[in-house]
Scaffold this active site. Structure first.
Site, PDB file in Angstrom:
ATOM      1  N   HIS B 326       7.143 -15.860  23.538  1.00  0.00           N
ATOM      2  CA  HIS B 326       7.793 -15.436  22.306  1.00  0.00           C
ATOM      3  C   HIS B 326       7.061 -14.234  21.850  1.00  0.00           C
ATOM      4  O   HIS B 326       7.700 -13.097  21.058  1.00  0.00           O
ATOM      5  CB  HIS B 326       7.709 -16.409  21.191  1.00  0.00           C
ATOM      6  CG  HIS B 326       8.641 -17.512  21.142  1.00  0.00           C
ATOM      7  ND1 HIS B 326       8.542 -18.697  22.011  1.00  0.00           N
ATOM      8  CD2 HIS B 326       9.839 -17.644  20.420  1.00  0.00           C
ATOM      9  CE1 HIS B 326       9.451 -19.353  22.012  1.00  0.00           C
ATOM     10  NE2 HIS B 326      10.450 -18.879  21.157  1.00  0.00           N
ATOM     11  N   GLY B 327       5.559 -13.925  22.129  1.00  0.00           N
ATOM     12  CA  GLY B 327       5.058 -12.730  21.772  1.00  0.00           C
ATOM     13  C   GLY B 327       3.550 -12.823  22.143  1.00  0.00           C
ATOM     14  O   GLY B 327       2.992 -13.825  22.583  1.00  0.00           O
TER      15      GLY B 327
END
Lengths: 365, 469
Positions: B326-327
């Site tokens: 996701h990041g």
């Protein structure tokens, strides 16, 4: 033909028809009110790389609300020569829509035009008052306008009446979603998406009306209970800094300056319901402030104006104190009626520094 | 080019007309889709298209080579080229600075002076999504589940298909490629349903997600200590609804656009906040990612086939990497670890009953508890650092007093969001069926009203949350 008979096509055509119907109705309404079926902003403004938007030279709007003209130099009112005629005392009024006089029935009834007559009578000399007000301009925009278009006119005196645009911009930036207000016609760089958005902004009255009226209404409903009782942090200091810059810039250009404090249609002496009603139009464009917040904001703005006037030794006309909160004088929270235009002209004429020509030919301030 | 912009509306109209005008010729139709997809992708950043094209060529060639190669070692080598090539680019562009910063912090804590220069790299939008999607193709060919396509045009459309390139859903080649080969017919009912999905997505995004973000979430997450326990708790609940509405809105619009082009994308959500546990939640939330993680990471790691502890390890590794996907931030890693630990705990407790098998009372409490566990995870997910997480939990835990956001419209939006989420799908389907059956003029009037609403409400055009991933 099969495609045209398809329900999807009919749905899409219905949407297009409804949008066109709305556009047509609004354009007819605009024609009846302003004498122009176009987007009022499109008729009145031109995109400007520095100012964002500028008045369109030779613009002429005429409708049931009255008549509005922009001269060939891009200022509201009658034509005047760029070169100052000999013996004429030239005054330029700078500010926003309250100087421009959007609600005045004709150019002659804007307070700036009436001020010219008052001053000529009082001072017994030829006086020319130029209206350099542009709706939506902030102090920062007016600094650019001063440098680009006002100082070349070599005015003797500049009157600055700046009301709520700086406050609204700061409120939207600090209390809102962080989006600065849109500037009509401003384009950063060419891109199809930006071109489309600019085309929509400039040519669709329906879009313009929705953004102008419904968007603030939605913001008002969504923020009804969380209005702020205080001004955005740093607003007062920033406003004062910019105003001082405007004054310094005008003086450096060889003009005298008079500052005015901001007037409003509501005051604590009125019943709360009357105050709320009078301030309603302010809350429509600035849904972030409560009534106490609005008082605090006007107070902060006017204190800043007074401090700049004192620090820079500039004459001050304290319109906040002088202008009565009489509903007959106002069209909304800050814009004045025809009676208000007349009163503004009188109040200013009485308090402007005397510029009668002495026997030696000098001007007395 | 955001899905909520006028630019996209005009773009899609042009693509729709061109696509159906060329519908009879498969090659022409796919060419229109490919040109549109690359134009759409390049509207974010022209340079991104080069990476996408590189990935397309690499995996198309690897796919063909895998199919023709018989030797196990050579096949493994080819797969490694695809996996390392794609993940290498992803790791460098997305995680390069994260790894360097983490290394710097670690060495600094140990007293070792090391100051690496930050990499000034372009991060293409949607790279995480299309990287995972392209890997399904080569891995599935390696496993013998699908045959490679002989048409690079087909493969390029599969990878670049514009409705889903920047934020999914992650389509599988086995599901999507056959659709590109089938002849298509413009079907009125399907197109109207697609249009309805698009408008439902816009409504969720503009009228719910953005409003919740601006009113409840952003101010509190920016400064949790400025608000009391109630406002902090409300911000967490509102974020749960915001991220659901935001992401499912994107999916709705993607599915709707694809459907109008006679293509189907996989569903991504199934009322996730009705889950009765972690495993149930992941079978309802971002389904295309969770099934990808299951099929291409968890099961290859061994799944639950090698004993309890290996299962826990596999769950932890899968969710950690899922979080990192996701990041590039430690909060995402912690979020993944949180879900990995929760899944492991659930596995250890052996709770395998479905919601329907539970008594209503137990089901209710399990759902409530699961929702709150998910919300705890969302704090990690949304916070910009651990200090924010600590501040929010502190404010909630100490029942701190403070102002509560009391706007009227956002409350309505919150209720509407929960309404969208909790309404049974069959009832929603019934409403949608009835709406599509309404006369064209009524549908047109509703759409016009919605367009006016969207125009009035769209302020700063907040980007979709999952675009950053």
């Amino acid at each position: 033909m099969r495609v045209l008979r398809a329900k999807t096509t009919r749905v899409v055509l219905t949407v297009v028809a409804f949008l066109l119907l709305g556009e047509t109705v609004l354009r007819v309404r605009s024609y009846l009110l302003h004498g122009s079926a176009g987007v009022a902003d499109e008729e009145l403004y031109l995109p400007d790389p520095v100012l964002g938007k500028a008045l369109r030279p030779h613009a002429r709007l005429r409708g049931s609300r009255g008549e509005l003209t922009v001269n060939s130099l891009g200022f509201r009112g009658r034509e005047f020569s760029r070169e100052k005629p000999p013996g004429v005392y030239r005054v330029v009024c700078m500010g926003d829509s309250v100087v421009f006089g959007r609600y005045a029935p004709s150019d002659d009834q804007v307070w700036t035009a009436q001020l010219q007559k008052h001053l000529a009578r009082r001072w017994g000399r030829s006086v020319e008052v130029i209206n350099a007000g542009v709706p939506g301009y902030s102090v920062e925009t007016n600094i650019h306008l001063l440098r680009l278009r006002v100082l070349p006119l070599r005015p003797d005196l500049i009157i600055v009446c700046q009301l709520v645009n700086d406050l609204n911009n700061a409120s939207a930036r600090v209390f809102g979603r962080g989006s600065a207000p849109r500037t009509a016609g401003a384009r950063v760089r060419f891109a199809p998406g930006q071109w489309l958005a600019a085309f929509r902004d400039e040519h669709f009255l329906l879009y313009h009306i929705i953004r102008k009226n419904l968007t603030p209404l939605v913001a008002t409903v969504s923020r009804g209970a969380t209005r702020h009782d205080d001004v955005p942090p740093d607003f007062s200091r920033e406003y004062e800094r910019r105003l001082a810059e405007l004054v310094d810039c005008a003086r450096a250009g060889g003009s005298g300056v008079v500052l005015c404090t901001a007037w409003k249609a509501f005051g604590p002496a009125q019943p709360i319901a009357v105050q709320e009603a009078a301030a309603a139009s302010l809350f429509l464009v600035n849904p972030y402030l409560s009534l106490p917040g609005a008082y605090a904001a006007f107070d902060a703005m006017n204190q800043a104006v007074r401090r700049v006037a004192q620090d820079r030794c500039v004459p001050l006309v304290d319109m906040a104190e002088l202008m009565p909160t009489d509903p007959r004088l106002f069209r909304d929270a800050v814009h004045v009626s025809a009676a208000g235009e007349a009163m503004l002209a009188e109040l200013l004429a009485e308090r402007l520094p005397d510029a009668r020509r002495t026997e030696s030919g000098d001007v007395v301030h | 080019m955001s899905f909520t912009s006028l630019y996209f509306a005009v773009f899609f109209t042009v693509v729709f007309v061109a696509y159906w005008a060329c519908a009879r010729s498969r090659r022409l139709r796919l060419s229109v889709l490919l040109a549109a997809s690359y134009y759409f992708y390049m509207s974010w950043d022209v340079r991104c298209a080069a990476l996408l094209a590189g990935s397309t060529i690499l995996d198309f060639c690897v796919g063909l080579a895998l199919f023709r190669t018989r030797g196990a070692t050579a096949r493994r080598l080819l797969l490694a080229v695809s996996v390392c090539g794609n993940l290498g680019v992803l790791a460098t562009l997305k995680y390069g600075n994260f790894f360097l910063d983490s290394l710097h912090a670690l060495l600094a804590a140990m007293g070792v002076p090391f100051s690496p220069a930050r990499l000034d790299l372009l991060l293409p939008v949607g790279i995480s999504f299309y990287t995972f999607q392209t890997l399904t193709y080569t891995i599935d060919i390696y496993r013998g589940r699908i045959e490679p396509t002989r048409s690079i045009l087909e493969y390029a459309v599969f990878l670049a298909f514009f409705p889903r390139i920047v934020a999914g859903p992650i389509a599988r080649a086995a599901h999507f490629l056959p659709q590109l080969r089938k002849p298509v017919v413009l079907d009125d009912d399907r197109t109207l349903r697609g249009l309805l999905l698009v408008f439902r997505g816009l409504l969720k995004k503009i009228a719910i997600a953005d409003l919740l973000g601006a009113a409840f979430v952003d101010p509190v997450f920016a400064s949790p200590r400025g608000f009391g326990a109630c406002a902090n708790l409300l911000a967490v609940y509102a974020y749960a609804m915001q991220i659901y509405c935001d992401f499912s809105a994107y999916t709705d619009i993607a599915l709707g656009c694809a459907r109008m082009l006679a293509l189907e994308l996989p569903a991504n959500f199934h009322r996730p906040y009705l889950a009765i546990g972690a495993r149930d939640f992941w079978s309802r939330w971002h389904i295309s990612l969770s099934t990808w993680l299951r099929d291409y990471l968890y099961i290859p790691l061994g799944g639950n086939r090698h004993g309890r502890w290996r299962t826990y390890r596999n769950l932890a590794v899968t969710m950690l990497l899922g979080g990192l996907w996701h990041g590039a931030a430690w909060t995402f890693v912690l979020w993944g670890a949180f879900h990995g630990a929760w899944l492991s705990l659930e596995h250890a407790l052996g709770t395998r009953r479905t919601a329907e098998e539970l008594p209503p009372g137990v089901r209710f409490w399990r759902r409530l508890a699961t929702f709150h566990m998910v919300c705890c995870g969302w704090i990690l997910f949304r916070a910009d650092g651990l200090h924010t997480v600590a501040a929010m939990l502190g404010q909630i835990g100490t029942l701190a007093s403070g102002p509560v956001v009391a706007d009227r419209l956002p409350w309505l939006a919150l209720l509407l969001g929960f309404g969208f989420h909790f309404l049974p799908p069959e009832r929603v389907q019934g409403v949608l069926d009835r709406f599509v059956g309404l006369p064209a003029v009524v549908q047109g009037a509703v759409y016009t009203g919605l367009l006016v609403l969207f125009t009035a409400m769209s302020g700063s055009e907040a980007p979709f949350i999952y675009l950053q991933f």
